[in-house]
Design an enzyme around this catalytic site. Structure first.
Site, mmCIF file in Angstrom:
data_model
loop_
_atom_site.group_PDB
_atom_site.id
_atom_site.type_symbol
_atom_site.label_atom_id
_atom_site.label_comp_id
_atom_site.label_asym_id
_atom_site.label_seq_id
_atom_site.Cartn_x
_atom_site.Cartn_y
_atom_site.Cartn_z
ATOM 1 N N GLU A 43 26.105 13.619 16.462
ATOM 2 C CA GLU A 43 24.920 12.597 16.275
ATOM 3 C C GLU A 43 24.256 12.465 17.656
ATOM 4 O OE1 GLU A 43 27.468 12.652 12.709
ATOM 5 O OE2 GLU A 43 27.992 12.506 14.887
ATOM 6 N N HIS A 112 31.574 5.598 5.242
ATOM 7 C CA HIS A 112 30.327 6.121 4.640
ATOM 8 C C HIS A 112 29.310 5.050 4.018
ATOM 9 C CE1 HIS A 112 32.698 9.674 5.003
ATOM 10 N NE2 HIS A 112 31.916 10.537 4.448
#
Length: 308
Positions: A43, A112
């Site tokens: 990321e 998540h």
């Protein structure tokens, strides 16, 4: 991407697989590997590369697979993307749109389902957008990509494919920083966004059958927030609740309430209710439905504001 060849999308599995939620499905076949870029699982690298591209004229749209995975890229977003215009004294802008599925409700594993939108609203230089309808998703995303400054575009995964609604085929934008009154009302104002709009509307309709007229305001853009619409709604009703799935402490409900206190205190007739997630890690599976504000809990909170 048809309109502007400088726009490209990049991220984990966005190309051949079309994204983990298939949001980019078909783009690889249409625009090719140079503009639909499958990246390593990194990321920080995804966002860092996008910032460099943006500084030199491109308009990258990095997709991070889940908002709960954004933390490795957090430094790039807040220390570099948000500050590039100021740091360079306007020589450079950073037109990136960081897309990420966020929020709970789909029985996902750990990391998540977080709702951390308040992190990003606290950072000067960032704009934060959360759509709640298909039409707004298209219009807000187009506006975000065309904006010269960075936008964190959070997509509530609970409402991916949850319902259908008409979307105009022609190009259009929805102006950033504008809220939408989803339901007009006179007794109490409820401010919400993203996946919480639908259960809030359900609660409002149930309360209407009991004689309570609820106004529902979908903020859509959390920063810059449409404080004019928020204040105007509260001045009309004098009572309010804020609904979000993020934890209570430090959530945006507090900022909204503070704004109302500063701008419309003399109209207030009751304490403003916060109907939110809890100050615990997001739970797994069996407890997920108890954590998220649902129609019954939202209805109870609104009733508390009305009956005070």
């Amino acid at each position: 991407m048809e309109r502007d060849e400088d726009v490209l999308v990049m991220g984990e599995d966005v190309g051949r697989n079309g994204g983990v939620f298939r949001a980019t499905q078909g783009l690889y076949e249409e625009f090719g590997a140079d503009r639909v870029v499958d990246t390593p699982l990194a990321e920080s690298g995804i966002v860092g590369c996008a910032i460099g591209m943006a500084a030199y004229g491109l308009r990258p749209v990095p997709e991070l697979q889940f908002a709960g995975f954004m933390y490795p890229g957090f430094d790039q977003i807040v220390s570099h993307a948000a500050r590039l215009r100021t740091r360079s004294r306007g020589r450079y802008t950073c037109p990136i749109t960081v897309r990420a599925p966020y929020g709970g409700g789909i029985r996902a594993p750990e990391h998540h389902s977080e709702s951390k939108e308040a992190f990003y609203t606290n950072e000067p230089g960032l704009q934060v957008v959360v759509p709640s309808t298909p039409a707004d998703a298209k219009g807000l995303l187009a506006a975000a990509i065309r904006d010269p400054d960075p936008v964190v575009f959070l997509e509530p995964k609970l409402i991916y494919r949850a319902f259908r609604a008409a979307v105009p085929e022609e190009p259009y934008t929805v102006e950033l920083g504008t809220a939408e009154v989803r339901r007009e009302g006179t007794d109490v104002s409820v401010f919400t966004w993203g996946a919480m709009v639908r259960p809030t509307m359900e609660a409002a309709e149930e309360l209407a059958e009991e004689g309570v007229d609820v106004e529902v305001v979908d903020l859509r853009t959390l920063k810059p927030m449409d404080t004019d619409t928020v204040v105007a709604s509260f001045e009309k009703t004098g009572r309010a609740a804020v609904v979000h799935e993020a934890p209570l402490t430090g959530g945006l409900a507090g900022e909204i309430i503070a704004t109302i206190q500063e701008e419309a205190l003399l109209y207030q007739e009751a304490p403003i209710q916060r109907i939110t997630g809890f100050d615990v890690p997001f739970p797994l599976y069996a407890l997920e439905d108890y954590y998220l504000p649902e129609t019954a809990r939202i209805k109870d909170g609104i009733t508390d504001a009305v009956e005070f």
